[in-house]
Write a protein that holds these residues in place. Structure first.
Motif, mmCIF file in Angstrom:
data_model
loop_
_atom_site.group_PDB
_atom_site.id
_atom_site.type_symbol
_atom_site.label_atom_id
_atom_site.label_comp_id
_atom_site.label_asym_id
_atom_site.label_seq_id
_atom_site.Cartn_x
_atom_site.Cartn_y
_atom_site.Cartn_z
ATOM 1 N N PRO A 185 -35.391 32.280 33.147
ATOM 2 C CA PRO A 185 -36.278 33.243 33.810
ATOM 3 C C PRO A 185 -37.332 33.803 32.859
ATOM 4 C CG PRO A 185 -33.982 33.655 34.380
ATOM 5 C CD PRO A 185 -33.975 32.637 33.273
ATOM 6 N N GLY A 186 -38.508 34.065 33.409
ATOM 7 C CA GLY A 186 -39.585 34.639 32.614
ATOM 8 C C GLY A 186 -40.368 33.629 31.802
ATOM 9 N N THR A 187 -40.177 32.339 32.101
ATOM 10 C CA THR A 187 -40.872 31.296 31.345
ATOM 11 C C THR A 187 -42.210 30.965 31.996
ATOM 12 O OG1 THR A 187 -38.775 30.316 30.635
ATOM 13 C CG2 THR A 187 -40.727 28.917 30.506
ATOM 14 N N LEU A 188 -43.239 30.831 31.173
ATOM 15 C CA LEU A 188 -44.547 30.408 31.651
ATOM 16 C C LEU A 188 -44.693 28.920 31.346
ATOM 17 C CD1 LEU A 188 -47.307 31.180 32.865
ATOM 18 C CD2 LEU A 188 -48.104 31.628 30.548
ATOM 19 N N VAL A 189 -44.854 28.089 32.392
ATOM 20 C CA VAL A 189 -44.867 26.638 32.248
ATOM 21 C C VAL A 189 -46.269 26.101 32.520
ATOM 22 C CG1 VAL A 189 -43.849 24.451 33.009
ATOM 23 C CG2 VAL A 189 -42.469 26.558 33.016
ATOM 24 N N THR A 190 -46.743 25.226 31.646
ATOM 25 C CA THR A 190 -48.021 24.542 31.827
ATOM 26 C C THR A 190 -47.770 23.039 31.749
ATOM 27 O OG1 THR A 190 -49.214 26.359 30.767
ATOM 28 C CG2 THR A 190 -50.377 24.264 30.985
ATOM 29 N N ILE A 191 -48.207 22.285 32.786
ATOM 30 C CA ILE A 191 -47.954 20.845 32.846
ATOM 31 C C ILE A 191 -49.268 20.097 32.955
ATOM 32 C CG2 ILE A 191 -46.765 18.987 34.080
ATOM 33 C CD1 ILE A 191 -44.861 21.089 35.221
ATOM 34 N N HIS A 192 -49.447 19.117 32.102
ATOM 35 C CA HIS A 192 -50.630 18.247 32.121
ATOM 36 C C HIS A 192 -50.202 16.895 32.696
ATOM 37 C CE1 HIS A 192 -54.393 16.398 30.965
ATOM 38 N NE2 HIS A 192 -53.762 15.495 30.227
ATOM 39 N N VAL A 193 -50.805 16.485 33.814
ATOM 40 C CA VAL A 193 -50.431 15.239 34.485
ATOM 41 C C VAL A 193 -51.299 14.085 33.976
ATOM 42 C CG1 VAL A 193 -50.285 14.048 36.695
ATOM 43 C CG2 VAL A 193 -49.650 16.464 36.531
ATOM 44 N N GLU A 194 -50.640 12.928 33.698
ATOM 45 C CA GLU A 194 -51.344 11.741 33.219
ATOM 46 C C GLU A 194 -50.832 10.501 33.959
ATOM 47 O OE1 GLU A 194 -52.359 12.628 28.583
ATOM 48 O OE2 GLU A 194 -50.274 12.116 29.033
ATOM 49 N N PRO A 195 -51.676 9.472 34.133
ATOM 50 C CA PRO A 195 -51.235 8.235 34.806
ATOM 51 C C PRO A 195 -50.355 7.405 33.869
ATOM 52 C CG PRO A 195 -53.504 8.014 34.098
ATOM 53 C CD PRO A 195 -53.115 9.448 33.812
ATOM 54 N N GLU A 196 -49.214 6.989 34.378
ATOM 55 C CA GLU A 196 -48.271 6.280 33.515
ATOM 56 C C GLU A 196 -48.710 4.854 33.177
ATOM 57 O OE1 GLU A 196 -45.118 4.619 36.837
ATOM 58 O OE2 GLU A 196 -44.813 6.617 36.000
ATOM 59 N N GLU A 197 -49.689 4.300 33.919
ATOM 60 C CA GLU A 197 -50.142 2.934 33.643
ATOM 61 C C GLU A 197 -51.108 2.860 32.457
ATOM 62 O OE1 GLU A 197 -49.253 3.453 37.978
ATOM 63 O OE2 GLU A 197 -50.568 4.450 36.518
ATOM 64 N N ASP A 223 -45.234 22.020 40.672
ATOM 65 C CA ASP A 223 -44.705 23.311 41.132
ATOM 66 C C ASP A 223 -43.184 23.291 41.177
ATOM 67 O OD1 ASP A 223 -47.108 24.573 41.361
ATOM 68 O OD2 ASP A 223 -47.292 24.352 43.544
ATOM 69 N N ALA A 224 -42.624 22.171 41.671
ATOM 70 C CA ALA A 224 -41.168 22.056 41.772
ATOM 71 C C ALA A 224 -40.526 22.032 40.385
ATOM 72 C CB ALA A 224 -40.792 20.800 42.559
ATOM 73 N N VAL A 225 -41.166 21.326 39.433
ATOM 74 C CA VAL A 225 -40.641 21.275 38.067
ATOM 75 C C VAL A 225 -40.685 22.671 37.436
ATOM 76 C CG1 VAL A 225 -41.049 20.378 35.747
ATOM 77 C CG2 VAL A 225 -41.209 18.846 37.715
ATOM 78 N N GLU A 226 -41.782 23.380 37.641
ATOM 79 C CA GLU A 226 -41.903 24.737 37.096
ATOM 80 C C GLU A 226 -40.791 25.640 37.627
ATOM 81 O OE1 GLU A 226 -45.773 26.435 37.626
ATOM 82 O OE2 GLU A 226 -46.783 24.586 37.048
ATOM 83 N N LEU A 227 -40.560 25.581 38.937
ATOM 84 C CA LEU A 227 -39.504 26.401 39.543
ATOM 85 C C LEU A 227 -38.136 26.032 38.976
ATOM 86 C CD1 LEU A 227 -40.639 26.524 43.290
ATOM 87 C CD2 LEU A 227 -40.606 28.424 41.656
ATOM 88 N N SER A 228 -37.928 24.738 38.733
ATOM 89 C CA SER A 228 -36.658 24.283 38.186
ATOM 90 C C SER A 228 -36.430 24.844 36.782
ATOM 91 C CB SER A 228 -36.636 22.752 38.156
ATOM 92 O OG SER A 228 -35.409 22.266 37.659
ATOM 93 N N ILE A 229 -37.490 24.872 35.965
ATOM 94 C CA ILE A 229 -37.367 25.408 34.608
ATOM 95 C C ILE A 229 -37.149 26.914 34.637
ATOM 96 C CG2 ILE A 229 -38.619 25.792 32.438
ATOM 97 C CD1 ILE A 229 -40.003 23.091 32.893
#
Length: 315
Positions: A275-287, A264-270
């Protein structure tokens, strides 16, 4: 009425007015140069009507059949306008060739040039207002229409300056009229090709410009840290709306709640930067080695380049 649509109506009204003035100037003088100018105004009118259609479609909200909205309708309009400009240039050259072969003296040139200047003034004021609106609403349709009108202004100014010479020049200089028409046609072609290229880029989901890509990288690192791991960063634009999606790698022990808060914080930062950007983030384990699949997804990565250089690209 939506504000962007309102400016399309302004463009149509201006095109109708200038069309009358410029064809009147051609009728008075018989100048093939003024005919070329009038022909471009006819294209302006067609382009304005296309722009109106595109904006009426683009402002419609997303629905079941168009989950990403209707913004790409704007690219059809700007692309079609580019093609119309190129066709108009071909017509200008055709008329100019005939006048090269059979130069004709021009009648009532002074009055005709005054009418052409009046038409240019109408286009100039309209184009200035549309360019401001294009920046405000981030509309390629309004920008394309405005730049076309502004091109018309400068070509008309050059035309008037060139034909004004014929007011005092001997009759043998009549060949200057078709020469000016050909120069104008070449300038028009450059504008048309530029609009077609930009429209094709939008329809083909071309990535956002470099400055906007840098802003996205900065936005991610501002929240997730300078050493943030991410890849598969893909971007595109549809009308005024930007779309951004990527894979963000976090420690495997991170809870779903914490990962969600981070996203959510990353989306707000982008969005704060674009402005007006739709952000989709897929989270993955770095290990997990399988998480480094940017080479398969495509797009850019944390290093700023393409994901082919990411860890795991050769696996």
């Amino acid at each position: 009425m939506s504000s962007p649509v309102r400016y399309a109506y302004y463009s149509i009204a201006a095109s109708v007015l200038t069309l009358g003035l410029k064809f009147g100037a051609w009728t008075l003088t018989g100048s093939v140069g003024l005919l070329s100018d009038a022909t471009e105004s006819l294209v302006n009118l067609a382009a304005g009507m296309l722009a109106l259609w595109a904006l009426l479609v683009a402002v419609q909200p997303a629905d079941d059949g168009h989950a990403y909205g209707h913004g790409k309708a704007e690219y059809f309009s700007s692309g079609a306008e580019g093609v119309l400009i190129i066709v108009a240039a071909g017509g200008i050259v055709w008329a100019a060739v005939g006048r090269f072969l059979d130069p004709q003296p021009l009648d009532r040139l002074g009055l005709g040039l005054v009418m052409a200047l009046a038409a240019s003034a109408v286009n100039w004021f309209t184009a200035r207002g549309m360019l401001r609106a294009a920046r405000r609403y981030d509309s390629i349709t309004l920008e394309a229409d405005a730049r076309h009108l502004m091109t018309d202004v400068w070509t008309s100014a050059g035309l008037v300056a060139g034909l004004a010479v014929l007011l005092v020049a001997p009759p043998s200089w009549a060949v200057l009229d078709p020469i000016i028409a050909v120069v104008m046609a070449a300038n028009i072609v450059v504008t048309g090709v530029g609009l077609v290229r930009r429209s094709l880029g939008g329809l083909m989901d071309k990535a956002l410009p470099e400055d906007e890509m840098r802003a996205i990288h900065e936005a991610i690192r501002a929240v997730a840290g300078q050493g943030a791991l991410y890849h598969g960063l893909r971007t595109r634009k549809s009308g005024p709306r930007r779309f951004v999606d990527f894979h963000l790698l976090v420690p495997g022990a991170t809870s779903v709640a914490r990962a969600h808060t981070l996203c959510d914080a990353v989306e707000l930062s982008i969005v704060s930067r674009l402005p007006g950007t739709l952000v989709t983030i897929h989270v993955e384990p770095e290990e997990e080695p399988a998480s480094f699949d940017g080479h398969a997804v495509g797009g850019a990565c944390a290093g700023g380049g393409d994901c082919g250089s990411c860890p795991g690209a050769a696996d």
